[in-house]
Every structure is written in structure tokens, then in C-alpha cells.
Design a protein around this motif. Structure first.
Motif, PDB file in Angstrom:
ATOM      1  N   LYS A 115      36.172  28.142 100.099  1.00  7.88           N
ATOM      2  CA  LYS A 115      37.438  27.475  99.827  1.00  7.88           C
ATOM      3  C   LYS A 115      37.894  27.715  98.392  1.00  7.88           C
ATOM      4  N   SER A 116      37.883  26.688  97.534  1.00  6.45           N
ATOM      5  CA  SER A 116      38.389  26.837  96.164  1.00  6.45           C
ATOM      6  C   SER A 116      37.328  27.295  95.171  1.00  6.45           C
ATOM      7  N   PHE A 117      36.099  27.539  95.631  1.00  8.03           N
ATOM      8  CA  PHE A 117      35.011  27.916  94.727  1.00  8.03           C
ATOM      9  C   PHE A 117      34.857  29.432  94.676  1.00  8.03           C
ATOM     10  N   TYR A 118      35.557  30.068  93.769  1.00  7.41           N
ATOM     11  CA  TYR A 118      35.506  31.526  93.625  1.00  7.41           C
ATOM     12  C   TYR A 118      34.169  31.960  93.030  1.00  7.41           C
ATOM     13  N   ASP A 119      33.842  31.431  91.872  1.00  7.45           N
ATOM     14  CA  ASP A 119      32.603  31.786  91.183  1.00  7.45           C
ATOM     15  C   ASP A 119      31.418  31.034  91.791  1.00  7.45           C
ATOM     16  N   ARG A 120      30.235  31.583  91.600  1.00  6.77           N
ATOM     17  CA  ARG A 120      29.012  30.896  92.030  1.00  6.77           C
ATOM     18  C   ARG A 120      28.932  29.588  91.248  1.00  6.77           C
ATOM     19  N   THR A 121      28.853  28.492  91.971  1.00  6.45           N
ATOM     20  CA  THR A 121      28.849  27.169  91.375  1.00  6.45           C
ATOM     21  C   THR A 121      27.625  26.402  91.857  1.00  6.45           C
ATOM     22  N   VAL A 122      26.894  25.807  90.940  1.00  7.12           N
ATOM     23  CA  VAL A 122      25.706  25.024  91.290  1.00  7.12           C
ATOM     24  C   VAL A 122      25.985  23.566  90.937  1.00  7.12           C
TER      25      VAL A 122
END
Length: 120
Positions: free
Chosen positions: A12-19
Motif C-alpha cells: 500500500k503506502s509503504f514504498y521503502d522497507r519499513t520495520v
């Protein structure tokens, strides 16, 4: 068993790898409208097996994949990993940590125009 972290990429809105790490006590996600807070709960539902696009707030499952913006290109896949602490062995395996991952790929197909299409 406790949630340790959620790893999102292209969802969805999480383009970059997000932890997102879940520490002892209460974890709160705050932000303005439209910042993606609900997408976090959608990610947890999806990685745990949700198959209803309606329950994930999309029309088609390929809409789970980051669609691009003016400054960022669309991605060809989305991936969520849910990391759980299994030190209490709630899941009967020898490992102290369990990772559950779900991935979806876009199915964009390109075919060259043929003479019968009237485009050549």
C-alpha cells in the motif's frame, strides 16, 4: 507468544522497507489522516492469511502493491513479514522466534501489437 516486529515493503503506502517494532507494554501508531495507520492493521491481517480484498480495503488484490506517486515509481511486489517471539514455545517448534511472510507480485503482461489490432 508476542508480536516483535512487522516488516513492510511495497505494501500500500509503504514504498521503502519499513520495520515497526512492538516493545513491552503498549505500542501506539499515531499520525494525521491519510498517513497509512490503517495500512498497518491491513498488513497484519493480510500476512496472517486474509483473502478478502474488501476486508483489506481494496477492490483487487494487486492494489495492495505500492502503485507509485509523482516522485516514486510503482513497485512490482509487496511483502510483509510478521516476527513473533516464541520463547514460550506457544508454537511447538524449537525456535525462539517465528517469521511469517506473505508476498504478492504484480501480473502486468505486455504483448506487442499485431497487424490485426489495427495499430500497425
Amino acid at each position: 507468544m508476542k508480536l516483535k516486529s512487522l516488516i513492510l515493503q511495497g505494501f500500500k503506502s509503504f514504498y521503502d522497507r519499513t520495520v515497526i517494532e512492538f516493545h513491552e507494554g503498549v505500542t501506539a501508531v499515531v499520525g494525521p489522516n491519510g498517513s497509512g495507520k490503517s495500512n498497518i492493521t491491513d498488513a497484519i491481517r493480510w500476512v496472517l492469511g486474509e483473502q478478502s480484498s474488501k476486508n483489506l480495503r481494496v477492490d483487487k488484490m494487486d492494489e495492495l502493491i505500492f502503485a507509485g506517486t509523482e516522485n516514486k515509481r510503482a513497485l512490482s511486489f509487496a511483502e510483509i513479514t510478521l516476527v513473533m517471539d516464541n520463547s514460550d514455545h506457544s508454537i511447538d517448534i524449537e525456535y525462539p522466534e517465528v517469521h511469517v511472510t506473505r508476498r504478492i507480485y504484480s501480473c502486468l503482461l505486455y504483448t506487442s501489437p499485431s497487424p490485426r489490432d489495427g495499430l500497425l
